[in-house]
Design a protein around this motif. Sequence first.
Motif, short mmCIF file in Angstrom:
data_model
loop_
_atom_site.label_atom_id
_atom_site.label_comp_id
_atom_site.label_asym_id
_atom_site.label_seq_id
_atom_site.Cartn_x
_atom_site.Cartn_y
_atom_site.Cartn_z
N LEU A 20 0.83 -1.21 0.00
CA LEU A 20 0.00 0.00 0.00
C LEU A 20 0.86 1.26 0.00
CD1 LEU A 20 -2.80 -1.04 2.50
CD2 LEU A 20 -3.02 -0.72 0.04
N LYS A 21 1.93 1.26 0.76
CA LYS A 21 2.82 2.42 0.82
C LYS A 21 3.43 2.70 -0.55
CE LYS A 21 6.83 4.25 3.26
NZ LYS A 21 7.81 4.00 4.32
N ARG A 22 3.86 1.65 -1.23
CA ARG A 22 4.47 1.83 -2.55
C ARG A 22 3.46 2.32 -3.58
NH1 ARG A 22 8.40 -3.38 -2.41
NH2 ARG A 22 9.93 -2.45 -1.01
N LEU A 23 2.25 1.77 -3.52
CA LEU A 23 1.22 2.22 -4.46
C LEU A 23 0.87 3.68 -4.21
CD1 LEU A 23 -1.07 -0.93 -4.52
CD2 LEU A 23 0.24 0.01 -6.44
N ARG A 24 0.76 4.07 -2.98
CA ARG A 24 0.46 5.48 -2.66
C ARG A 24 1.59 6.39 -3.11
NH1 ARG A 24 -1.68 3.38 2.82
NH2 ARG A 24 -3.87 3.04 2.35
N ALA A 25 2.84 5.94 -2.94
CA ALA A 25 4.00 6.73 -3.37
C ALA A 25 4.00 6.92 -4.88
CB ALA A 25 5.29 6.05 -2.92
N GLN A 26 3.41 5.98 -5.60
CA GLN A 26 3.30 6.09 -7.06
C GLN A 26 2.10 6.94 -7.47
OE1 GLN A 26 3.11 2.04 -8.47
NE2 GLN A 26 5.16 1.57 -7.78
N GLY A 27 1.36 7.45 -6.50
CA GLY A 27 0.25 8.33 -6.80
C GLY A 27 -1.11 7.66 -6.92
N HIS A 28 -1.20 6.40 -6.54
CA HIS A 28 -2.48 5.69 -6.60
C HIS A 28 -3.25 5.89 -5.30
CE1 HIS A 28 -1.25 3.69 -10.25
NE2 HIS A 28 -0.12 3.32 -9.65
N GLY A 29 -4.33 6.64 -5.38
CA GLY A 29 -5.20 6.82 -4.23
C GLY A 29 -6.29 5.77 -4.23
N PRO A 30 -7.11 5.74 -3.20
CA PRO A 30 -8.22 4.79 -3.16
C PRO A 30 -9.15 4.95 -4.35
CG PRO A 30 -7.91 5.80 -1.02
CD PRO A 30 -7.04 6.55 -1.98
N TYR A 31 -9.62 3.84 -4.87
CA TYR A 31 -10.52 3.83 -6.03
C TYR A 31 -11.97 4.00 -5.58
CZ TYR A 31 -12.69 2.24 -10.37
OH TYR A 31 -13.42 2.15 -11.51
N LEU A 32 -12.33 3.35 -4.49
CA LEU A 32 -13.69 3.45 -3.96
C LEU A 32 -13.74 4.45 -2.82
CD1 LEU A 32 -14.66 -0.34 -3.94
CD2 LEU A 32 -15.22 1.38 -5.67
N THR A 33 -14.93 4.83 -2.44
CA THR A 33 -15.11 5.79 -1.35
C THR A 33 -15.63 5.07 -0.10
OG1 THR A 33 -17.42 6.25 -1.89
CG2 THR A 33 -15.74 7.58 -3.01
N ALA A 34 -15.56 5.77 1.02
CA ALA A 34 -16.09 5.22 2.27
C ALA A 34 -17.58 4.94 2.15
CB ALA A 34 -15.81 6.17 3.42
N GLU A 35 -18.28 5.74 1.38
CA GLU A 35 -19.72 5.54 1.19
C GLU A 35 -19.99 4.25 0.40
OE1 GLU A 35 -18.18 8.56 0.43
OE2 GLU A 35 -18.75 9.37 2.38
N GLN A 36 -19.10 3.93 -0.52
CA GLN A 36 -19.26 2.71 -1.31
C GLN A 36 -18.90 1.46 -0.52
OE1 GLN A 36 -16.76 4.37 -4.46
NE2 GLN A 36 -18.38 3.83 -5.92
N MET A 37 -18.06 1.61 0.49
CA MET A 37 -17.65 0.48 1.34
C MET A 37 -17.83 0.88 2.80
SD MET A 37 -14.32 -1.10 -0.57
CE MET A 37 -14.28 -2.49 0.53
N PRO A 38 -19.06 0.97 3.27
CA PRO A 38 -19.31 1.47 4.62
C PRO A 38 -18.77 0.60 5.74
CG PRO A 38 -21.33 0.65 3.62
CD PRO A 38 -20.28 0.63 2.56
N THR A 39 -18.42 -0.65 5.46
CA THR A 39 -17.88 -1.51 6.51
C THR A 39 -16.35 -1.46 6.56
OG1 THR A 39 -17.92 -3.44 5.07
CG2 THR A 39 -19.85 -3.07 6.48
#
Length: 69
Positions: A20-39
Amino acid sequence: MRTWPFDTGAAAYRIEQIVLKRLRAQGHGPYLTAEQMPTGGWTETFGAAAVTADTLCRLVSNALTEPPV
């Protein structure tokens, strides 16, 4: 699909955090939102067009060679 066995949840979590750290460093943010995945878990989502399965496999394989900190 590819799977990796881990002896403990802590070992799997360590690799997950490295990836996750490497993906974020490459500029990849979350694809879904908290509303889409409420759990929960939305921060660990990435678009398949931007992050391929091959990329994930490579990141996990590389993370497995890193010594624990």
